[in-house]
Design a protein around this motif. Sequence first.
Motif, PDB file in Angstrom:
ATOM      1  N   SER A 175     -17.056  57.121 -22.917  1.00  0.00           N
ATOM      2  CA  SER A 175     -17.130  57.123 -21.003  1.00  0.00           C
ATOM      3  C   SER A 175     -16.510  55.116 -21.652  1.00  0.00           C
ATOM      4  O   SER A 175     -16.569  54.707 -21.453  1.00  0.00           O
ATOM      5  N   PHE A 176     -16.047  54.835 -20.226  1.00  0.00           N
ATOM      6  CA  PHE A 176     -15.249  54.236 -19.833  1.00  0.00           C
ATOM      7  C   PHE A 176     -16.472  53.488 -18.704  1.00  0.00           C
ATOM      8  O   PHE A 176     -17.147  54.471 -17.914  1.00  0.00           O
ATOM      9  N   SER A 177     -16.919  52.626 -18.288  1.00  0.00           N
ATOM     10  CA  SER A 177     -17.716  51.489 -17.979  1.00  0.00           C
ATOM     11  C   SER A 177     -17.046  51.416 -16.458  1.00  0.00           C
ATOM     12  O   SER A 177     -15.893  51.727 -16.511  1.00  0.00           O
ATOM     13  N   PRO A 178     -17.671  51.373 -15.155  1.00  0.00           N
ATOM     14  CA  PRO A 178     -17.333  51.332 -13.937  1.00  0.00           C
ATOM     15  C   PRO A 178     -15.939  50.878 -14.164  1.00  0.00           C
ATOM     16  O   PRO A 178     -15.257  50.654 -13.367  1.00  0.00           O
ATOM     17  N   ASP A 179     -16.029  48.809 -14.845  1.00  0.00           N
ATOM     18  CA  ASP A 179     -14.979  48.141 -14.224  1.00  0.00           C
ATOM     19  C   ASP A 179     -13.875  47.929 -15.182  1.00  0.00           C
ATOM     20  O   ASP A 179     -13.302  47.410 -15.518  1.00  0.00           O
ATOM     21  N   GLY A 180     -14.488  49.504 -16.434  1.00  0.00           N
ATOM     22  CA  GLY A 180     -13.461  49.454 -17.340  1.00  0.00           C
ATOM     23  C   GLY A 180     -13.176  48.062 -18.328  1.00  0.00           C
ATOM     24  O   GLY A 180     -12.292  48.323 -19.589  1.00  0.00           O
ATOM     25  N   GLU A 181     -13.583  47.915 -18.316  1.00  0.00           N
ATOM     26  CA  GLU A 181     -14.062  46.315 -19.609  1.00  0.00           C
ATOM     27  C   GLU A 181     -14.360  47.362 -20.770  1.00  0.00           C
ATOM     28  O   GLU A 181     -14.537  46.677 -22.110  1.00  0.00           O
ATOM     29  N   ASP A 241     -27.287  63.252 -33.886  1.00  0.00           N
ATOM     30  CA  ASP A 241     -25.875  63.643 -33.325  1.00  0.00           C
ATOM     31  C   ASP A 241     -25.994  63.685 -31.742  1.00  0.00           C
ATOM     32  O   ASP A 241     -26.965  63.564 -31.132  1.00  0.00           O
ATOM     33  N   VAL A 242     -25.283  61.990 -31.253  1.00  0.00           N
ATOM     34  CA  VAL A 242     -25.056  62.071 -29.829  1.00  0.00           C
ATOM     35  C   VAL A 242     -24.099  62.913 -29.040  1.00  0.00           C
ATOM     36  O   VAL A 242     -22.864  62.808 -29.185  1.00  0.00           O
ATOM     37  N   SER A 243     -24.156  63.346 -28.529  1.00  0.00           N
ATOM     38  CA  SER A 243     -23.888  64.961 -27.499  1.00  0.00           C
ATOM     39  C   SER A 243     -22.847  64.106 -26.090  1.00  0.00           C
ATOM     40  O   SER A 243     -21.637  64.390 -26.057  1.00  0.00           O
ATOM     41  N   SER A 244     -23.435  62.811 -25.872  1.00  0.00           N
ATOM     42  CA  SER A 244     -22.860  61.781 -24.248  1.00  0.00           C
ATOM     43  C   SER A 244     -23.644  61.097 -24.220  1.00  0.00           C
ATOM     44  O   SER A 244     -24.491  61.021 -23.963  1.00  0.00           O
ATOM     45  N   VAL A 245     -22.397  60.999 -23.481  1.00  0.00           N
ATOM     46  CA  VAL A 245     -22.749  59.010 -23.128  1.00  0.00           C
ATOM     47  C   VAL A 245     -21.956  59.410 -21.266  1.00  0.00           C
ATOM     48  O   VAL A 245     -21.511  59.641 -21.043  1.00  0.00           O
ATOM     49  N   SER A 246     -23.082  58.482 -20.466  1.00  0.00           N
ATOM     50  CA  SER A 246     -22.532  58.348 -19.075  1.00  0.00           C
ATOM     51  C   SER A 246     -23.026  56.882 -18.298  1.00  0.00           C
ATOM     52  O   SER A 246     -24.050  56.382 -18.805  1.00  0.00           O
ATOM     53  N   PHE A 247     -21.912  56.210 -18.322  1.00  0.00           N
ATOM     54  CA  PHE A 247     -22.104  54.689 -17.371  1.00  0.00           C
ATOM     55  C   PHE A 247     -22.428  54.884 -15.784  1.00  0.00           C
ATOM     56  O   PHE A 247     -22.428  55.945 -15.310  1.00  0.00           O
ATOM     57  N   GLN A 250     -24.514  48.836 -15.192  1.00  0.00           N
ATOM     58  CA  GLN A 250     -25.873  48.005 -16.459  1.00  0.00           C
ATOM     59  C   GLN A 250     -26.372  49.001 -17.100  1.00  0.00           C
ATOM     60  O   GLN A 250     -27.094  48.378 -17.727  1.00  0.00           O
ATOM     61  N   THR A 251     -26.554  50.378 -16.853  1.00  0.00           N
ATOM     62  CA  THR A 251     -26.802  51.582 -17.667  1.00  0.00           C
ATOM     63  C   THR A 251     -25.847  52.228 -18.218  1.00  0.00           C
ATOM     64  O   THR A 251     -25.170  52.755 -17.780  1.00  0.00           O
ATOM     65  N   LEU A 252     -26.817  52.674 -19.497  1.00  0.00           N
ATOM     66  CA  LEU A 252     -25.513  53.631 -20.272  1.00  0.00           C
ATOM     67  C   LEU A 252     -26.807  54.967 -20.751  1.00  0.00           C
ATOM     68  O   LEU A 252     -27.795  54.334 -21.207  1.00  0.00           O
ATOM     69  N   ALA A 253     -26.662  55.826 -20.080  1.00  0.00           N
ATOM     70  CA  ALA A 253     -27.411  57.071 -20.736  1.00  0.00           C
ATOM     71  C   ALA A 253     -26.511  57.986 -21.673  1.00  0.00           C
ATOM     72  O   ALA A 253     -25.669  58.081 -21.708  1.00  0.00           O
ATOM     73  N   SER A 254     -27.243  58.457 -23.069  1.00  0.00           N
ATOM     74  CA  SER A 254     -26.829  58.905 -23.658  1.00  0.00           C
ATOM     75  C   SER A 254     -27.579  60.260 -23.827  1.00  0.00           C
ATOM     76  O   SER A 254     -29.109  60.372 -24.257  1.00  0.00           O
TER      77      SER A 254
END
Length: 215
Positions: free
Chosen positions: A19-25, A64-70, A75-79
């Motif tokens: 997953s890309f962060s919203p600012d793409g960085e 195993d990590v199955s999913s990630v989302s910014f 400022q927060t990452l969910a996994s």
Amino acid sequence: EGKLLQTLSGHNSAVSSVSFSPDGEMIASGSHTFIINNSMKNYTLKLWSRNGQLLKNLTQVWSDVSSVSFSADGQTLASGDQTGIVKLWSLNSQEFTEKNLTGHGTVVNSVSFSPDGELLASGDLGGTIKLWSRNGQQLKTLTGHNAAVYSVRFSPDGKTLASASEDNTVILWNLNLDDLLVKGCDWLHDYLKNENANLSEGDRDLCDGIKSVAG
């Protein structure tokens, strides 16, 4: 144009989500564990810069990590992982603190933040979907699928959640975020104002300004 820009190498097993962060960085990536001599050896959640530099191994989890989302503000990452735990990672400092959200009890296949970042959805192997507030309060459990939920995504306006399942269906859920937040804050209100609770001043003010269901 289809040109390969960069290959990011560092995971030792199958990469299941990016997953890309919203600012793409920044890019977050989650993978399966790497087992050698009956011991799991892999950092399964990584943060990269957009040019491919590894910024941080967030954790060496034994699952195993199955999913990630910014979140929308980055400022927060969910996994979500195979232990049934959803983790919230604070990225606004170099400490990368984490919070564990429990309640699924089985593999979490998918996590997704709402467009405004105030709501998090997670879907599990048992067909259950849970909605959480940004601070980790469980707001609602959605049931309707008869098999594993593999993907959850919000509509651009945040008012509808789509869930895809092994039962060959996609369900569209009508959400009223304001009502969910009000109910969540009603449940939290007494705890947040408890002087004995181990909370910062900022945490105590989380529900200020949100009207109670009781009026």
